[in-house]
Write a protein that holds these residues in place. Structure first.
Motif, PDB file in Angstrom:
ATOM      1  N   SER A 185     -11.973   8.619   9.985  1.00 17.24           N
ATOM      2  CA  SER A 185     -12.026   7.728  11.148  1.00 17.24           C
ATOM      3  C   SER A 185     -11.623   8.463  12.417  1.00 17.24           C
ATOM      4  CB  SER A 185     -11.109   6.532  10.935  1.00 17.24           C
ATOM      5  OG  SER A 185     -11.479   5.900   9.747  1.00 17.24           O
ATOM      6  N   TYR A 196       0.827  -1.219   0.000  1.00 15.32           N
ATOM      7  CA  TYR A 196       0.000   0.000   0.000  1.00 15.32           C
ATOM      8  C   TYR A 196       0.863   1.271   0.000  1.00 15.32           C
ATOM      9  CZ  TYR A 196      -4.079  -2.832   0.171  1.00 15.32           C
ATOM     10  OH  TYR A 196      -5.046  -3.747  -0.175  1.00 15.32           O
ATOM     11  N   PRO A 202      -5.172  11.348   4.449  1.00 17.20           N
ATOM     12  CA  PRO A 202      -6.554  11.438   3.959  1.00 17.20           C
ATOM     13  C   PRO A 202      -7.345  10.150   4.203  1.00 17.20           C
ATOM     14  CG  PRO A 202      -4.965  11.803   2.173  1.00 17.20           C
ATOM     15  CD  PRO A 202      -4.177  11.609   3.416  1.00 17.20           C
ATOM     16  N   ARG A 255       3.285   2.347   1.596  1.00 19.33           N
ATOM     17  CA  ARG A 255       3.634   2.988   2.862  1.00 19.33           C
ATOM     18  C   ARG A 255       5.112   2.766   3.144  1.00 19.33           C
ATOM     19  NH1 ARG A 255       0.562   6.600   3.547  1.00 19.33           N
ATOM     20  NH2 ARG A 255       1.082   6.740   5.746  1.00 19.33           N
ATOM     21  N   VAL A 303      -2.719   0.100   8.376  1.00 16.45           N
ATOM     22  CA  VAL A 303      -2.965  -0.391   7.009  1.00 16.45           C
ATOM     23  C   VAL A 303      -3.849  -1.635   7.072  1.00 16.45           C
ATOM     24  CG1 VAL A 303      -0.819  -1.774   6.970  1.00 16.45           C
ATOM     25  CG2 VAL A 303      -1.847  -1.065   4.820  1.00 16.45           C
ATOM     26  N   VAL A 304      -4.802  -1.700   6.153  1.00 13.80           N
ATOM     27  CA  VAL A 304      -5.656  -2.890   6.066  1.00 13.80           C
ATOM     28  C   VAL A 304      -5.846  -3.228   4.585  1.00 13.80           C
ATOM     29  CG1 VAL A 304      -7.952  -3.849   6.550  1.00 13.80           C
ATOM     30  CG2 VAL A 304      -6.854  -2.377   8.245  1.00 13.80           C
ATOM     31  N   ARG A 308     -11.291  -4.179   4.548  1.00 16.75           N
ATOM     32  CA  ARG A 308     -11.393  -2.834   5.127  1.00 16.75           C
ATOM     33  C   ARG A 308     -12.409  -2.714   6.266  1.00 16.75           C
ATOM     34  NH1 ARG A 308      -8.475   0.880   1.658  1.00 16.75           N
ATOM     35  NH2 ARG A 308      -6.498  -0.178   1.839  1.00 16.75           N
TER      36      ARG A 308
HETATM   37  C1  LIG Z   1      -5.924   3.587   6.590  1.00 18.63           C
HETATM   38  C2  LIG Z   1      -6.998   2.545   6.301  1.00 18.63           C
HETATM   39  C3  LIG Z   1      -6.727   1.316   7.144  1.00 18.63           C
HETATM   40  C4  LIG Z   1      -8.352   3.158   6.665  1.00 18.63           C
HETATM   41  O1  LIG Z   1      -9.352   2.251   6.316  1.00 18.63           O
HETATM   42  P1  LIG Z   1     -10.921   2.670   6.402  1.00 18.63           P
HETATM   43  O2  LIG Z   1     -11.187   3.292   7.719  1.00 18.63           O
HETATM   44  O3  LIG Z   1     -11.688   1.447   6.077  1.00 18.63           O
HETATM   45  O4  LIG Z   1     -11.080   3.803   5.347  1.00 18.63           O
HETATM   46  P2  LIG Z   1     -11.125   3.691   3.740  1.00 18.63           P
HETATM   47  O5  LIG Z   1      -9.975   2.920   3.223  1.00 18.63           O
HETATM   48  O6  LIG Z   1     -12.480   3.246   3.343  1.00 18.63           O
HETATM   49  O7  LIG Z   1     -10.915   5.221   3.379  1.00 18.63           O
HETATM   50  C5  LIG Z   1     -11.707   6.244   4.006  1.00 18.63           C
HETATM   51  C6  LIG Z   1     -11.880   7.358   3.016  1.00 18.63           C
HETATM   52  O8  LIG Z   1     -10.584   7.883   2.661  1.00 18.63           O
HETATM   53  C7  LIG Z   1     -10.406   7.830   1.249  1.00 18.63           C
HETATM   54  N1  LIG Z   1      -9.003   7.475   0.971  1.00 18.63           N
HETATM   55  C8  LIG Z   1      -8.412   6.299   1.178  1.00 18.63           C
HETATM   56  N2  LIG Z   1      -7.106   6.371   0.814  1.00 18.63           N
HETATM   57  C9  LIG Z   1      -6.911   7.630   0.369  1.00 18.63           C
HETATM   58  C10 LIG Z   1      -5.785   8.322  -0.144  1.00 18.63           C
HETATM   59  N3  LIG Z   1      -4.585   7.731  -0.225  1.00 18.63           N
HETATM   60  N4  LIG Z   1      -5.966   9.601  -0.533  1.00 18.63           N
HETATM   61  C11 LIG Z   1      -7.163  10.200  -0.424  1.00 18.63           C
HETATM   62  N5  LIG Z   1      -8.258   9.602   0.090  1.00 18.63           N
HETATM   63  C12 LIG Z   1      -8.126   8.338   0.465  1.00 18.63           C
HETATM   64  C13 LIG Z   1     -11.339   6.732   0.789  1.00 18.63           C
HETATM   65  O9  LIG Z   1     -11.711   6.928  -0.573  1.00 18.63           O
HETATM   66  C14 LIG Z   1     -12.514   6.900   1.719  1.00 18.63           C
HETATM   67  O10 LIG Z   1     -13.321   7.993   1.271  1.00 18.63           O
HETATM   68  P3  LIG Z   1     -14.916   7.801   1.146  1.00 18.63           P
HETATM   69  O11 LIG Z   1     -15.380   7.475   2.534  1.00 18.63           O
HETATM   70  O12 LIG Z   1     -15.373   9.136   0.661  1.00 18.63           O
HETATM   71  O13 LIG Z   1     -15.095   6.683   0.174  1.00 18.63           O
HETATM   72  C15 LIG Z   1      -6.994   2.130   4.812  1.00 18.63           C
HETATM   73  O14 LIG Z   1      -7.445   3.216   4.012  1.00 18.63           O
HETATM   74  C16 LIG Z   1      -5.624   1.719   4.306  1.00 18.63           C
HETATM   75  O15 LIG Z   1      -5.140   0.651   4.637  1.00 18.63           O
HETATM   76  N6  LIG Z   1      -4.971   2.571   3.502  1.00 18.63           N
HETATM   77  C17 LIG Z   1      -3.642   2.314   3.027  1.00 18.63           C
HETATM   78  C18 LIG Z   1      -2.623   2.662   4.099  1.00 18.63           C
HETATM   79  C19 LIG Z   1      -2.699   4.120   4.505  1.00 18.63           C
HETATM   80  O16 LIG Z   1      -2.937   5.003   3.692  1.00 18.63           O
HETATM   81  N7  LIG Z   1      -2.402   4.381   5.786  1.00 18.63           N
HETATM   82  C20 LIG Z   1      -2.381   5.740   6.303  1.00 18.63           C
HETATM   83  C21 LIG Z   1      -3.360   5.878   7.431  1.00 18.63           C
HETATM   84  S1  LIG Z   1      -3.492   7.561   7.957  1.00 18.63           S
END
Ligand SMILES: CC(C)(COP(=O)(O)OP(=O)(O)OC[C@H]1O[C@@H](n2cnc3c(N)ncnc32)[C@H](O)[C@@H]1OP(=O)(O)O)[C@@H](O)C(=O)NCCC(=O)NCCS
Length: 380
Positions: A141, A37, A136, A39, A104-105, A110
């Motif tokens: 959350s 992902y 973002p 990261r 990360v998930v 998710r």
């Molecule tokens: C962090 C994480 C575990 C959160 O999971 P979650 O609570 O289920 O949230 P989602 O993945 O559904 O994302 C929440 C919102 O953020 C948005 N989003 C996700 N990644 C994004 C990114 N890189 N840039 C912008 N927006 C993003 C999603 O589209 C979603 O928006 P929506 O609700 O309008 O559809 C998961 O997004 C993830 O594993 N991401 C990859 C790792 C990461 O970015 N980690 C940083 C955490 S701060």
């Protein structure tokens, strides 16, 4: 409440997976997930160091969870949230603080992401939850978990100075550094305008006469400095900055010569500034970041000379830019004079939460905050 509802929905729609505490043995799988992902990943030695030599972890004892993983029945890890303890102080009281790290998930699982966050916020022995690297993906959350924004500093904007215009332009021409270029509004101005725009005035040399010392290690003077700093600022929330904490925090950057710790004062330290290398390979940019500036008299007189010192060094070493985020407005005013460009960050990055009513009331007061990139995991 909303977290519980989402977790409950997840359990109805997805197969029940195991959520358990993370251990050092999970390193390979957690790292693979981070890389999948995009990261940042650390070596095993660095990852283990976050807990194994962390003064707050050593004091909290083995009952402190290093984090949690979501595990499938076949043993595959599909989710992770790290849990880093730190010591903070306010009004002479030590606060055990938890930082959610590297969340990360896997996209297929998710619905479990909020279950991890719920475990983090449910920790009973924690005084304060501090999160300064919310992206973002995590913003919503943190909002539903009722974590207020830290009330001081602009944690949605950075200011920067370009210290190597050829390198910076090359990144621009490679179109990788758009987030940095767009706010400059030079997009269509043509090459000449660009060259003019980046012809910054030379950094004035006043301040070079100060007796600054570049520290290659963190010696006992930092303990003396911390004792005075905390005594002088009882009403500020401050991360513990004693020698032990600083050595732990900067161990690997010091080893790699990626941190500049600049002190003022001859025998005793009267002020320091810490700058950390923070490259952005995705943008093709090399960067330094001002992490912390502290002075015993609470003044900012040495901030500009120290920043000028770092800008000059970035220029000499060909580092593309020096960037600053989240400082108190009194420091930011000075920083902005030397770092005239700004960019908006994808979202507000710094949130806090406390289960203690009295502490919540104190932290609602902006005067209790003096944030910097030393806070939470912003420079870990
Ligand atoms: C962090 C994480 C575990 C959160 O999971 P979650 O609570 O289920 O949230 P989602 O993945 O559904 O994302 C929440 C919102 O953020 C948005 N989003 C996700 N990644 C994004 C990114 N890189 N840039 C912008 N927006 C993003 C999603 O589209 C979603 O928006 P929506 O609700 O309008 O559809 C998961 O997004 C993830 O594993 N991401 C990859 C790792 C990461 O970015 N980690 C940083 C955490 S701060």
């Amino acid at each position: 409440m909303e977290i519980q509802q989402r977790t409950h929905r997840a359990q109805k729609t997805a197969p029940i997976l195991k959520i358990r505490e993370a251990g050092f043995e999970d390193y390979d799988q957690i790292t693979a997930l981070q890389i999948a992902y995009q990261r940042p990943a650390r070596s095993y030695e660095e990852w283990e160091h976050v807990w194994a030599h962390n003064p707050a972890y050593l004091s909290a004892g083995s009952a402190w969870p290093k984090g949690w993983v979501v595990e499938r029945a076949d043993g595959t890890i599909v989710g992770y949230l790290g849990n880093i303890p730190l010591f903070y102080e306010l009004a002479g009281q030590r606060l055990l603080t938890a930082v959610a790290h590297a969340w990360v998930v896997d996209a297929n699982y998710r619905p479990y992401s909020l279950a991890l966050l719920d475990l983090y916020f449910s920790q009973k022995n924690v005084d304060l939850f501090l999160n300064a690297t919310v992206g973002p993906a995590g913003r919503d959350s943190f909002n539903v978990s009722q974590s207020p924004r830290v009330p001081v500093g602009d944690w949605e904007r950075s200011v920067f100075s370009i210290t190597n215009r050829q390198g910076f332009l090359a990144a621009w021409l490679g179109e990788k550094a758009r987030p940095f270029i767009k706010p400059l509004r030079f997009g269509l101005a043509g090459a000449l305008a660009v060259v003019q725009a980046f012809s910054l005035p030379t950094v004035p040399t006043n301040g070079v006469g100060h007796a600054f010392r570049l520290c290659k290690n963190i010696d006992s003077r930092f303990d003396d400095f911390w004792k005075c700093l905390r005594k002088n600022n009882p009403s500020l929330l401050l991360a513990v900055r004693n020698r032990e904490a600083l050595e732990w925090h900067f161990k690997f950057p010091l080893r790699r010569d990626q941190v500049w710790i600049l002190t003022a004062g001859t025998d005793a330290i009267t002020a320091y500034a810490i700058f950390l290398r923070y490259d952005s390979p995705a943008a093709g940019l090399t960067r330094m970041r001002l992490i912390d500036f502290q002075s015993l008299d609470g003044g900012t007189a040495l901030l500009a000379p120290m920043l000028k010192w770092a800008i000059e060094r970035c220029r000499r070493e060909g580092i593309h830019m020096i960037e600053n985020i989240g400082f108190h407005p009194k420091k930011m005013k000075i920083i902005s004079q030397l770092c005239p460009y700004g960019r908006k960050l994808p979202c507000w990055m710094y949130f806090y939460k406390t289960p203690h009513q009295g502490l919540a009331e104190k932290l609602a007061d902006p005067n209790a905050w003096y944030p910097s990139q030393f806070d939470s995991d912003a420079s870990l």
